[in-house]
Design an enzyme around this catalytic site. Structure first.
Site, short mmCIF file in Angstrom:
data_model
loop_
_atom_site.label_atom_id
_atom_site.label_comp_id
_atom_site.label_asym_id
_atom_site.label_seq_id
_atom_site.Cartn_x
_atom_site.Cartn_y
_atom_site.Cartn_z
N ASP A 78 -3.20 -11.25 6.41
CA ASP A 78 -1.81 -12.39 6.38
C ASP A 78 -1.20 -12.23 7.30
O ASP A 78 -1.24 -10.70 7.36
CB ASP A 78 -1.15 -12.51 4.92
N GLU A 145 -0.38 -9.48 1.90
CA GLU A 145 0.88 -8.66 1.74
C GLU A 145 1.73 -9.10 2.58
O GLU A 145 2.84 -8.63 1.63
CB GLU A 145 0.02 -7.68 2.75
#
Length: 488
Positions: A78, A145
């Site tokens: 991400d 994350e």
């Protein structure tokens, strides 16, 4: 049409461009996760995709490396998806618009997602190349994350055999990270009373700020638009009956917000005094930020006379007091490591929620000392309680402790010295990495983090160095080929 096809290493930039073509902001990772699964299937590699959309891919050792220790290579899929306010683009459905300027790659009008797209590109290039010499590679690519390390928190690593991990989530070539801060997210909710107010509305925008990563740039003491809006509101409400119609600022709790916008209503006779007070505040803050954040500006647009549903004047003043009273920025410096921030707090997202009649705020707290982290969390919660609000804490993750005995670190230093004729820097950082969480899942994990040069991550000015990306690729290839018993 490909933008990066002529760049070297071609295999790395090919995968990076493919990744950039897939929307993959935090919370929007299904497509990128499925892309990774398709990659593994096409090459006949063992893979696992869990319910969270984390992906593990395994490539067995090349000939002659069967007895070498397995290496976990890790990154996250991400990115912090932010765009310039004026850009007409939906980052949940559209890929990035890449461009090249000399040695730098950037995305037009948005963040680039080099953090951590380049890590995933490196990993795919390693798994794809059938000619490289390497031990067993266990690729771990996590989700979300950037919003609390949820993927690392929920992933099952019991099938892995490796006890050494190369994390590729760093942004400065030649620096090996061996320790990082822990952190948490704090969410606060402060109620307010509404009123139907007749008057003139004004759109006030605090902007022009540099922003940045709340771990990597917090020590630069750049302006936080949410905090500055609170300061401005406090000054206004101390003298004038001002009512908040709306207020919104920031895009991620771990990104220093660059712009906050509020719509205010007051009586027409207060217009001249209000604008005068805003100009005064702008001059004062601009002087304070002249070196740290020189682009700072406050704009005011007169909208229309009418009747508005808004927070009443007393509630608006109380919300302003709340924002001003909150701690923010650097809270303490390390006594052990010169220049390292020990503890910090960032008010990353702020929004006036009309339906719920509350001001919601999201904070990122970081510290390399657990007790200091808890103290800062306690301060935010205490101020919130005094304001009559409520709070919750999520995404609490441990720091990553420095390991005195690290065979992986010594090996990496040895290879680096041979290639470049100098020692790399071994550092601790204030930013959070997934290493601490993953280390709690793998006994005796020996871990180092590294990466190529990137600048202004989590902002629309983010760049990735082409030449640095190439050098780091060459280094990783050499590191994998280095057997444990190799001489200096």
């Amino acid at each position: 049409m490909s933008v990066l096809s002529e760049l070297k290493p071609r295999e790395v930039f090919r995968f990076f461009e493919e990744i950039c073509g897939i929307p993959h902001g935090s919370g929007n990772v299904d497509r990128i996760s499925d892309y990774l699964v398709s990659f593994a299937k096409e090459r006949g590699l063992f893979y696992i995709q869990d319910e969270l959309k984390n992906v593990i891919i395994v490539k067995e050792a090349s000939a002659g490396y069967e007895e070498e220790p397995a290496l976990i290579i890790q990154g996250h899929m991400d990115m912090v998806a932010v765009k310039k306010p004026e850009l007409d683009m939906d980052m949940r459905t559209e890929g990035l618009r890449l461009a090249v300027d000399g040695d730098l790659i950037y995305a037009q009008g948005t963040s680039l997602g080099g953090d951590d797209g380049i890590a995933v590109a490196y990993i795919l290039a390693l798994l794809d190349d059938g000619k490289l010499a390497h031990p067993r590679l266990e690729a771990v690519i996590t989700v979300d994350e950037e919003v609390g390390m949820d993927g690392a928190r929920g992933i099952d690593l019991s099938m892995l055999t490796g006890h050494r991990m190369l994390n590729l989530d760093s942004e400065e070539e030649g620096i090996f990270l061996a320790s990082c801060a822990g952190g948490a997210r704090v969410h606060t909710y402060v109620p307010y009373t509404t009123v139907s107010k007749e008057g003139v509305s004004y759109r006030v925008t605090v902007g022009g700020l540099l922003g940045g990563h709340s771990g990597g740039e917090i020590h630069k003491e750049r302006g936080n638009s949410n905090c500055l809006m609170g300061r401005l509101l406090y000054a206004l409400t101390a003298e004038l009956p001002v009512c908040l119609v709306s207020m919104e600022g920031g895009l991620a709790d771990n990104a220093i917000p660059r712009q906050t916008e509020a719509v205010l209503v007051t009586d027409q006779q207060n217009e001249e005094r209000m604008c005068e007070m805003i100009r005064t505040a702008e001059r004062e803050i601009r002087t304070e930020l002249a070196v740290k954040d020189p682009g700072f500006v406050i704009t005011v647009e007169r909208e229309a006379e009418g009747k508005y549903d808004c927070a009443d004047a007393e509630s608006t003043a109380q919300l302003a007091s709340y924002l001003l009273a909150l701690p923010g920025g650097v809270q303490g410096m390390s006594a052990d490591i010169p220049g390292l921030v020990e503890t910090s707090l960032n008010l990353g997202i702020m929004q006036l929620q009309g339906e719920e009649q509350e001001l919601s705020c999201d904070f990122s707290v970081r510290s390399c000392i657990e007790s200091a982290k808890r103290t800062v969390i306690g301060k935010v919660c205490a101020v919130t309680e005094l304001a009559g609000g409520s709070y919750s804490v999520s995404g609490d993750y441990p720091g990553w402790a420095y390991r005195a005995d690290s065979p992986l670190r010594e090996k990496m230093i040895r290879v680096y010295e041979r290639m470049y004729g100098k020692k790399p820097e071994v550092q601790a950082i204030h930013a959070g990495l997934e290493c601490g969480i993953l280390a709690s899942k793998i006994e005796d994990l020996d871990c180092i983090s590294m990466g190529p040069d990137m600048r202004d991550i989590h902002t629309t000015e983010e760049t990735l160095s082409i030449s640095s990306t190439g050098r780091v690729w060459e280094y990783i290839v050499a590191l994998l080929a280095e057997k444990d018993g190799a001489a200096v």
